[in-house]
Design a protein around this motif. Structure first.
Motif, PDB file in Angstrom:
ATOM      1  N   ARG A 194       0.830  -1.207   0.000  1.00  0.00           N
ATOM      2  CA  ARG A 194       0.000   0.000   0.000  1.00  0.00           C
ATOM      3  C   ARG A 194       0.866   1.258   0.000  1.00  0.00           C
ATOM      4  O   ARG A 194       0.594   2.220  -0.719  1.00  0.00           O
ATOM      5  N   LYS A 195       1.938   1.244   0.803  1.00  0.00           N
ATOM      6  CA  LYS A 195       2.869   2.378   0.854  1.00  0.00           C
ATOM      7  C   LYS A 195       3.582   2.561  -0.481  1.00  0.00           C
ATOM      8  O   LYS A 195       3.761   3.675  -0.963  1.00  0.00           O
ATOM      9  N   TYR A 231       2.544   1.589  -3.460  1.00  0.00           N
ATOM     10  CA  TYR A 231       1.611   2.045  -4.494  1.00  0.00           C
ATOM     11  C   TYR A 231       1.276   3.525  -4.327  1.00  0.00           C
ATOM     12  O   TYR A 231       1.125   4.254  -5.308  1.00  0.00           O
ATOM     13  N   LYS A 232       1.184   3.965  -3.076  1.00  0.00           N
ATOM     14  CA  LYS A 232       0.877   5.380  -2.810  1.00  0.00           C
ATOM     15  C   LYS A 232       1.978   6.288  -3.346  1.00  0.00           C
ATOM     16  O   LYS A 232       1.714   7.375  -3.873  1.00  0.00           O
ATOM     17  N   GLU A 233       3.238   5.842  -3.234  1.00  0.00           N
ATOM     18  CA  GLU A 233       4.371   6.658  -3.664  1.00  0.00           C
ATOM     19  C   GLU A 233       4.620   6.574  -5.164  1.00  0.00           C
ATOM     20  O   GLU A 233       4.913   7.579  -5.811  1.00  0.00           O
ATOM     21  N   LYS A 245       2.499   4.664  -7.517  1.00  0.00           N
ATOM     22  CA  LYS A 245       1.302   4.357  -8.306  1.00  0.00           C
ATOM     23  C   LYS A 245       1.481   3.082  -9.131  1.00  0.00           C
ATOM     24  O   LYS A 245       0.840   2.899 -10.168  1.00  0.00           O
ATOM     25  N   GLU A 294      -6.474   9.607  -9.677  1.00  0.00           N
ATOM     26  CA  GLU A 294      -5.267  10.388  -9.391  1.00  0.00           C
ATOM     27  C   GLU A 294      -5.498  11.897  -9.500  1.00  0.00           C
ATOM     28  O   GLU A 294      -4.611  12.684  -9.179  1.00  0.00           O
ATOM     29  N   GLU A 319      -4.775  14.160  -6.473  1.00  0.00           N
ATOM     30  CA  GLU A 319      -3.359  14.251  -6.111  1.00  0.00           C
ATOM     31  C   GLU A 319      -2.563  15.146  -7.069  1.00  0.00           C
ATOM     32  O   GLU A 319      -1.450  15.548  -6.756  1.00  0.00           O
ATOM     33  N   THR A 376       8.896   8.536  -8.558  1.00  0.00           N
ATOM     34  CA  THR A 376       7.714   8.650  -7.727  1.00  0.00           C
ATOM     35  C   THR A 376       6.634   9.439  -8.463  1.00  0.00           C
ATOM     36  O   THR A 376       6.894  10.059  -9.500  1.00  0.00           O
TER      37      THR A 376
END
Length: 236
Positions: A114-115, A117-119, A121, A167, A170, A198
Motif C-alpha cells: 500500500r505504501k 503504491y501510494k508513492e 502508483k 489520481e 493528487e 515517484t
C-alpha cells in the motif's frame, strides 16, 4: 521643446508597441506551424503503429492461447485527456481479468504494498501481471494499441502520460497546466526511468514538459524512447 519631446516619446512608444505586437504574432505563427507539424507527425506515426498492430495482435493472441489465457486481448481504461476531457485508452491486457478489484483487496491486506503504491502508483512485484503480460511490459509492447488513440486524436506521440481518474485529486494545482497538453504515448517520464520515479517526480517532469515543450524536443524524446525500448530500459 516639451511638445517635441512628447511627440518623440509618443512615436517611440508606438514603435516599441508595434515591435512587441509583431514579436507576439511571429511567436504565435511559429506555434501554429509547430502544432500543425506535430499533428502531422502524430497521424503518420499513428498509421504506422496501427498497421503494426495487425501482426502483433495475432502473435499476442497465439501466445495467450498457449498459456491458457482466454481473457480479452485488449484492455480499455478511462483516462484524463486534454483539457480534462475523458477518453478510453487502449492497451494490450497484461494483467488477469478483474485486476482492479484484485488490487483493491491486495492493498488492503498488504501495508508495505500500500505504501509502495501510494508513492509510485505501481508495484514492482505486481501479483496481477500474467506471464505474457510480463513480456509485453518489459518490451513496452503493451502500449502499442495507443497508436489508435493517437490516430483518433485523443493522444499524441509525445506528451504527459494520461492520468487515472482516481489520481486527479493528487495532481492538485498542476491539473490545468498538465491537461493543457495532449497526453502522449511517451514523454519525459518514459525517457527518465519511469519505473524508478515517484508520483511527485512524474508531476514535476510533466510541468517541465508543459513549460518547455516544442517540436524539436518531441523528436528528441521519440528517439530516446525508441533507444530505451530497444535496450529494455525503464520498463516495469
Amino acid at each position: 521643446m516639451d511638445v517635441k519631446n512628447n511627440i518623440l516619446l509618443y512615436e517611440n512608444s508606438n514603435i516599441e508597441d508595434l515591435e512587441i505586437v509583431k514579436g507576439k504574432q511571429k511567436r504565435n505563427s511559429i506555434k501554429r506551424i509547430e502544432r500543425g507539424l506535430k499533428r502531422g507527425m502524430d497521424i503518420l506515426g499513428g498509421i504506422c503503429g496501427t498497421l503494426m498492430l495487425i501482426p502483433l495482435t495475432i502473435i499476442v493472441w497465439i501466445a495467450n492461447k498457449k498459456n491458457k489465457d482466454n481473457g480479452p486481448i485488449f484492455y480499455t481504461q478511462t483516462r484524463i485527456g486534454k483539457d480534462g476531457k475523458l477518453f478510453k485508452m487502449y492497451k494490450y491486457r497484461s494483467m488477469v481479468v478483474g485486476a482492479d478489484e484484485i488490487l483493491e483487496t491486495y492493498l488492503k491486506e498488504n501495508e508495505e504494498a500500500r505504501k509502495e503504491y501510494k508513492e509510485y502508483k505501481k508495484l514492482k512485484n505486481d501479483p496481477r501481471i500474467t506471464k505474457i503480460g510480463k513480456i509485453l511490459r518489459k518490451t513496452s509492447l503493451d502500449e502499442f494499441p495507443q497508436f489508435i488513440n493517437v490516430l483518433k486524436g485523443d493522444m499524441s506521440l509525445v506528451g504527459p502520460r494520461p492520468y487515472l481518474l482516481r489520481e486527479k485529486e493528487e495532481i492538485n494545482g498542476f491539473f490545468k497546466y498538465i491537461t493543457s497538453c495532449k497526453p502522449g504515448i511517451t514523454g519525459l517520464w518514459q525517457t527518465r526511468g519511469r519505473s524508478n520515479t515517484t508520483f511527485t517526480d512524474r508531476l514535476t517532469m510533466d510541468m517541465e514538459y508543459y513549460h518547455n515543450h516544442s517540436l524539436k524536443q518531441d523528436i528528441k524524446l521519440i528517439y530516446k524512447t525508441v533507444r530505451n525500448v530497444v535496450k529494455k530500459e525503464g520498463a516495469i
